[in-house]
Every structure is written in C-alpha cells, then in structure tokens.
Design an enzyme around this catalytic site. Structure first.
Site, short mmCIF file in Angstrom:
data_model
loop_
_atom_site.label_atom_id
_atom_site.label_comp_id
_atom_site.label_asym_id
_atom_site.label_seq_id
_atom_site.Cartn_x
_atom_site.Cartn_y
_atom_site.Cartn_z
N CYS A 7 22.74 -23.99 -11.27
CA CYS A 7 23.06 -25.38 -11.00
C CYS A 7 23.32 -26.30 -12.04
O CYS A 7 24.02 -26.97 -11.72
CB CYS A 7 22.19 -25.86 -9.85
SG CYS A 7 22.15 -24.82 -8.45
N SER A 37 0.86 -1.14 -0.09
CA SER A 37 0.06 -0.12 0.08
C SER A 37 0.69 1.34 0.05
O SER A 37 0.33 2.38 -0.28
CB SER A 37 -0.88 -0.03 1.18
OG SER A 37 -0.18 0.14 2.54
N HIS A 41 18.88 -18.82 -8.59
CA HIS A 41 19.13 -19.94 -7.74
C HIS A 41 18.35 -19.52 -6.47
O HIS A 41 17.72 -20.80 -5.70
CB HIS A 41 20.52 -20.05 -7.75
CG HIS A 41 20.96 -21.01 -6.32
ND1 HIS A 41 20.64 -22.66 -6.31
CD2 HIS A 41 21.04 -20.88 -5.22
CE1 HIS A 41 21.00 -23.16 -5.29
NE2 HIS A 41 21.26 -22.23 -4.60
N CYS A 88 17.75 -25.29 -11.14
CA CYS A 88 17.99 -23.92 -11.81
C CYS A 88 19.00 -23.82 -12.68
O CYS A 88 20.07 -24.71 -12.80
CB CYS A 88 18.02 -22.85 -10.69
SG CYS A 88 19.87 -22.67 -10.09
#
Length: 381
Positions: free
Chosen positions: A317, A102, A343, A314
């Site tokens: 890796c 907000s 990652h 990922c």
C-alpha cells in the site's frame, strides 16, 4: 491432575481488559519466546515458513505467534534435522512464539490415505508411499523435538456431516489420546493445549469441553469447526463452549480467519485464531480491503494508480499502486503474490489490534466494522 509449577510459571495468561457489552477480553499470553497480546490472529507457516514471506517481513505485519505443522515437518525435513539446528525457532529464523499443530487435522484432511484406530493413525506418505504411524506419543515426541512454545494434543477431527455415533466415537478417542499426550509430554518449556471436538452436537461439545478443561492444561482450543458446516453452526458452537472453558487460560479457535467470524468469536471470549486464508487469497490475487475481497486481476484496476488501501502501512500500500499490482498478477510475477500476502496478513493484524482497542474503550460489538467511517470504532482502524 495439575500443571507442573514450571509450566505454570512459563505459560501465564492474564486478562487485561473486559468489554462491558460482550464477553470479549484483552489479554497477554506469556511464553518462553515472548508474549502474545490477545485477541490475536496467528499466521500459518505449515512447513516452517509463511509462504513467500521472510521472518522480518512477517514481524513487520504485526504477527506475534506463528503456526507450523507436525505432520508435514515430520515428512520434510524431519524433526531430527530441525532439532540438530537447535529447534524450529532457529531453523526457520523466527525468534517469537511458535505453535505446532499435532497432525490431527491431517487425520481429517487426508482421510483418503489414512486408517484410524484407537492406537493412532497410519498414513501413506504422499511423497513415497511409505507407512507413517502417528500415535499420540509419536506426535508428542515430534513436537518436543521441534521445540515450539505450544504443542497441540493429537486429536481426531470428524468430518462434516458425520453421524452422532461417529462423532461420539471420535470424541472418546480424542479424550483417550489426550490422556496419552499428557502422560508422554515432558518438555516443561513447552505448553500442551487440549482440543475440544464434538461436531455440531451440543451435548457432545459440552461433555468434551468439561473433559478437556478438567485436564488443567495451559490452554484449550475449539477444533472441528470450519470443516464444511454452516457458518451459523460454528457461531452456535462457540457461543455454547466459550462460557465452559477456563477463564484464566487462552482460548483458541482453530482454522478461523475471516473478519466477521473472528469478531463474533471474540465477543464470546475467544483469544486466538489461525487460518491459511490471508496468504492463500494473496497468492491468488485477492486483497482484503475494508471488509471486502478485491480481485486485483480485474480490468477495473488497470488504470487505477491510487494506493490499494490508503489507511494501510504495508509494503503493497505504501510503495505501489493498484495498477501495478494488477500488472504483476496479469504478468504472473511472483512479487504480486508476496505483496498481497503481506497486505492481507497486515489487515488481519490491524483487525486484531483494532478489536483490542475497541474492547479497552468499551465500543466493541459482534458486528465490529472499524473501516466504516460512521462506526463508533472507526478511529481504531
């Protein structure tokens, strides 16, 4: 005061599994742009982008819901331009659920350039020094123009430490602002969440939880934590408040993204989290691996040609070695920041999914550590 039938239909939450040993639960929160499976970490994309990560890459990490910030998007590019583009989803190219803060956190974080009153908050723009008058009504107008699935109520987050009188005053103001947010928010395809403040004072937290819960909103958040208080104080706040919050609505712990704190909060029945931590760490060369933080700039990685984390799917890796990542950061290459951000986000999503699996299988606990081979939940990792 009750939610409209339209909002109740669009924003449904249902618990799908409960932990037999804790208060943890799995659930599904339905929104117009898709469903979020809980417990779930939500990446922060303050300006309509998670830094250095494309929407497609973000989705590949397992992210389901992303945050953006009302105050910062109001400054640049302005909500009118976002609305011209068809709303924030189209503007940033993300078709999943979105949540907008907000601007209330900036009341806390930008305290040196704002003035608070019952009417609202007056900021001095950090860009050009112009006057920005942010009221509950204005926050709602901006968030409705941005068009995220979830809008957060405008609140006052008191700093830590603060006196009991100051925190009580912030609570009073937050609850008055919430009533004004509810009165001015009329976009039925957008859910409005209330926020529980109260600092580290249990009686103020309890009163705030009951006040906000009575508004019968589609979801509720615990705010004012991770603002400098001792971490055990945060755990005490969550343990106190979670049983007081509606069981049939998503419960959101704002600004928390460390694995231990997430697990402890999930054990109390918290569903959603957000934090800038994974991408901030990634941009500075730190990777989350097996519950630890590794600084890839360290010389010990220079000749290490193994994957960063062989259990992780990922891009960092599966495509690169620790030595290569070390080289990228020592060379100041942007790719290193991108890969470690991906990652770290993937680690938070894996951890969310592992907690859900452990809850369903009855092996979840506050000290949940699925990366340890001897852990009862190791197979979930």
């Amino acid at each position: 005061m009750t939610r409209s039938a339209a909002a109740a239909d669009l924003f449904r939450f249902s618990a799908t599994a409960h932990c037999p040993r804790t208060q943890a639960r799995c659930g599904v929160f339905h929104t117009p742009h898709g469903s979020i499976e809980t417990p779930r970490f939500m990446p922060v994309g303050t300006l309509g982008t998670v830094k250095g990560v494309t929407p497609a890459q973000l989705a590949a990490t397992g992210a389901q819901m992303v945050l953006a910030n009302t105050y910062h998007l109001h400054l640049q590019p302005g909500e009118a331009i976002v609305a011209e583009a068809g709303g924030l989803h189209r503007f940033m190219g993300w078709d999943g659920p979105l949540l907008t803060d907000s601007g209330g956190f900036q009341v806390f974080s930008l305290g040196d350039i704002n003035v608070i009153s019952d009417e609202g908050v007056v900021f001095r723009s950090p860009r050009d020094g112009s006057r920005i008058n942010l009221t509950p009504e204005r926050s709602m107008q901006i968030q409705m123009a941005l068009g995220a699935d979830v809008a957060m109520a405008f609140d006052q987050c008191p700093p830590y430490p603060a006196s009991e009188n100051d925190v009580a005053e912030a609570c009073r103001r937050t609850h008055a602002w919430l009533e004004r947010c509810v009165a001015s928010h009329d976009r039925h395809d957008q859910a409005l969440f209330g926020i529980v403040q109260g600092g580290t004072f249990p009686h103020l937290r309890e009163q705030a939880a009951r006040t906000v819960s009575a508004m019968d909103l589609p979801g509720i958040a615990i705010g004012g934590v991770s603002v400098g208080e001792p971490v055990e104080s945060m755990h005490q706040i969550v343990r106190q408040l979670a049983p007081l919050l509606p069981r049939d609505r998503p419960r959101y712990l704002m600004g928390v993204g460390s694995l231990r704190e997430m697990a402890i909060a999930v054990a109390q029945g918290i569903d959603l989290f957000d934090c800038v931590l994974p991408t901030r760490l990634g941009r500075h060369g730190t990777a989350l691996v097996g519950g630890e933080r590794w600084n890839l700039r360290n010389a010990r990685f220079r000749h290490d040609h193994s994957p960063l984390d062989s259990s992780c799917a990922c891009a960092a890796c599966t495509g690169h070695s620790r030595a290569y990542l070390h080289h990228l950061f020592r060379s100041g290459e942007l790719l290193g920041r991108i890969l470690l951000s991906l990652h770290n986000l993937t680690q938070l999503m894996r951890f969310s999914a592992a907690m859900a699996t452990a809850i369903r299988e009855g092996c979840f606990a506050e000290d949940f550590t699925p990366w340890e081979p001897g852990s009862q939940a190791a197979h979930t990792w």
